[in-house]
Scaffold this motif. Structure first.
Motif, PDB file in Angstrom:
ATOM      1  N   GLU A   8       0.832  -1.199   0.000  1.00  0.00           N
ATOM      2  CA  GLU A   8       0.000   0.000   0.000  1.00  0.00           C
ATOM      3  C   GLU A   8       0.867   1.249   0.000  1.00  0.00           C
ATOM      4  O   GLU A   8       1.983   1.252   0.533  1.00  0.00           O
ATOM      5  N   LEU A   9       0.313   2.311  -0.575  1.00  0.00           N
ATOM      6  CA  LEU A   9       1.000   3.596  -0.577  1.00  0.00           C
ATOM      7  C   LEU A   9       0.950   4.189   0.821  1.00  0.00           C
ATOM      8  O   LEU A   9      -0.111   4.268   1.433  1.00  0.00           O
ATOM      9  N   VAL A  10       2.106   4.643   1.295  1.00  0.00           N
ATOM     10  CA  VAL A  10       2.179   5.336   2.573  1.00  0.00           C
ATOM     11  C   VAL A  10       2.183   6.846   2.339  1.00  0.00           C
ATOM     12  O   VAL A  10       1.403   7.585   2.939  1.00  0.00           O
ATOM     13  N   ALA A  11       3.072   7.292   1.460  1.00  0.00           N
ATOM     14  CA  ALA A  11       3.186   8.721   1.178  1.00  0.00           C
ATOM     15  C   ALA A  11       3.947   8.906  -0.124  1.00  0.00           C
ATOM     16  O   ALA A  11       4.753   8.053  -0.506  1.00  0.00           O
ATOM     17  N   SER A  12       3.684  10.027  -0.775  1.00  0.00           N
ATOM     18  CA  SER A  12       4.428  10.359  -1.972  1.00  0.00           C
ATOM     19  C   SER A  12       4.670  11.857  -2.015  1.00  0.00           C
ATOM     20  O   SER A  12       3.936  12.635  -1.383  1.00  0.00           O
ATOM     21  N   ILE A  13       5.699  12.241  -2.765  1.00  0.00           N
ATOM     22  CA  ILE A  13       6.028  13.650  -2.919  1.00  0.00           C
ATOM     23  C   ILE A  13       6.440  13.885  -4.363  1.00  0.00           C
ATOM     24  O   ILE A  13       7.290  13.177  -4.904  1.00  0.00           O
ATOM     25  N   SER A  14       5.823  14.886  -4.990  1.00  0.00           N
ATOM     26  CA  SER A  14       6.116  15.179  -6.386  1.00  0.00           C
ATOM     27  C   SER A  14       7.419  15.964  -6.505  1.00  0.00           C
ATOM     28  O   SER A  14       7.984  16.414  -5.496  1.00  0.00           O
ATOM     29  N   GLY A  15       7.853  16.156  -7.731  1.00  0.00           N
ATOM     30  CA  GLY A  15       9.051  16.936  -7.943  1.00  0.00           C
ATOM     31  C   GLY A  15       8.909  18.369  -7.449  1.00  0.00           C
ATOM     32  O   GLY A  15       9.889  18.993  -7.046  1.00  0.00           O
ATOM     33  N   THR A  18       2.571  16.744  -1.599  1.00  0.00           N
ATOM     34  CA  THR A  18       2.593  15.487  -0.846  1.00  0.00           C
ATOM     35  C   THR A  18       1.207  14.854  -0.765  1.00  0.00           C
ATOM     36  O   THR A  18       0.178  15.536  -0.777  1.00  0.00           O
ATOM     37  N   ILE A  19       1.224  13.539  -0.680  1.00  0.00           N
ATOM     38  CA  ILE A  19       0.013  12.745  -0.479  1.00  0.00           C
ATOM     39  C   ILE A  19       0.322  11.736   0.619  1.00  0.00           C
ATOM     40  O   ILE A  19       1.405  11.149   0.637  1.00  0.00           O
ATOM     41  N   TYR A  20      -0.638  11.544   1.523  1.00  0.00           N
ATOM     42  CA  TYR A  20      -0.460  10.602   2.615  1.00  0.00           C
ATOM     43  C   TYR A  20      -1.651   9.646   2.708  1.00  0.00           C
ATOM     44  O   TYR A  20      -2.796  10.034   2.455  1.00  0.00           O
ATOM     45  N   ALA A  21      -1.366   8.428   3.101  1.00  0.00           N
ATOM     46  CA  ALA A  21      -2.436   7.514   3.456  1.00  0.00           C
ATOM     47  C   ALA A  21      -3.118   8.033   4.723  1.00  0.00           C
ATOM     48  O   ALA A  21      -2.463   8.624   5.590  1.00  0.00           O
ATOM     49  N   ASP A  22      -4.411   7.820   4.822  1.00  0.00           N
ATOM     50  CA  ASP A  22      -5.147   8.318   5.988  1.00  0.00           C
ATOM     51  C   ASP A  22      -4.562   7.779   7.290  1.00  0.00           C
ATOM     52  O   ASP A  22      -4.557   8.469   8.315  1.00  0.00           O
TER      53      ASP A  22
END
Length: 120
Positions: A46-53, A57-61
């Motif tokens: 599962e995705l935990v977190a991501s960060i674009s260039g 940022t995006i985080y799992a709830d």
């Protein structure tokens, strides 16, 4: 050849903190999105977190307010600061990076994974 090398995993008590690092090396033209995923035994990755260039940022709830993703573009390195760790955070954590080795040709690369175990 591109490599993603993770570090920083380990054993921690509930409520503790860990900081994961992911260093991308090799012939890299540019790095777009970097992300952290995790896979617990018997569960899907599962995705935990991501960060674009650009730093979006995006985080799992399940980790919002506890985990912070960041990156150092000069070092092609991503980080995941994990605070207030709970038993359910136990998993193998994988780093991913969408990057190009030549202009305009992006592929997703994965690290080998690092174990995070939260236990009393």
């Amino acid at each position: 050849q591109v490599q993603l090398v993770e570090s920083g995993g380990g054993l921690v008590q509930p409520g503790g903190s860990l900081r994961l690092s992911c260093a991308a090396s090799g012939s890299i033209f540019s790095v777009d999105t970097m992300g952290w995923y995790r896979q617990a035994p018997g569960k899907e990755r599962e995705l935990v977190a991501s960060i674009s260039g650009g730093g979006r940022t995006i985080y799992a709830d399940s980790v919002k307010g506890r985990f912070t993703i960041s990156r150092d573009n000069a070092k092609n390195t991503g980080y995941l600061q994990m605070n207030s760790l709970a038993l359910e955070d136990t998993a193998v954590y994988y780093c991913s990076a969408l990057l190009a080795i030549t202009r305009g040709y992006f592929n997703t690369y994965w690290g080998q994974g690092t174990q995070v175990t939260v236990s009393s």
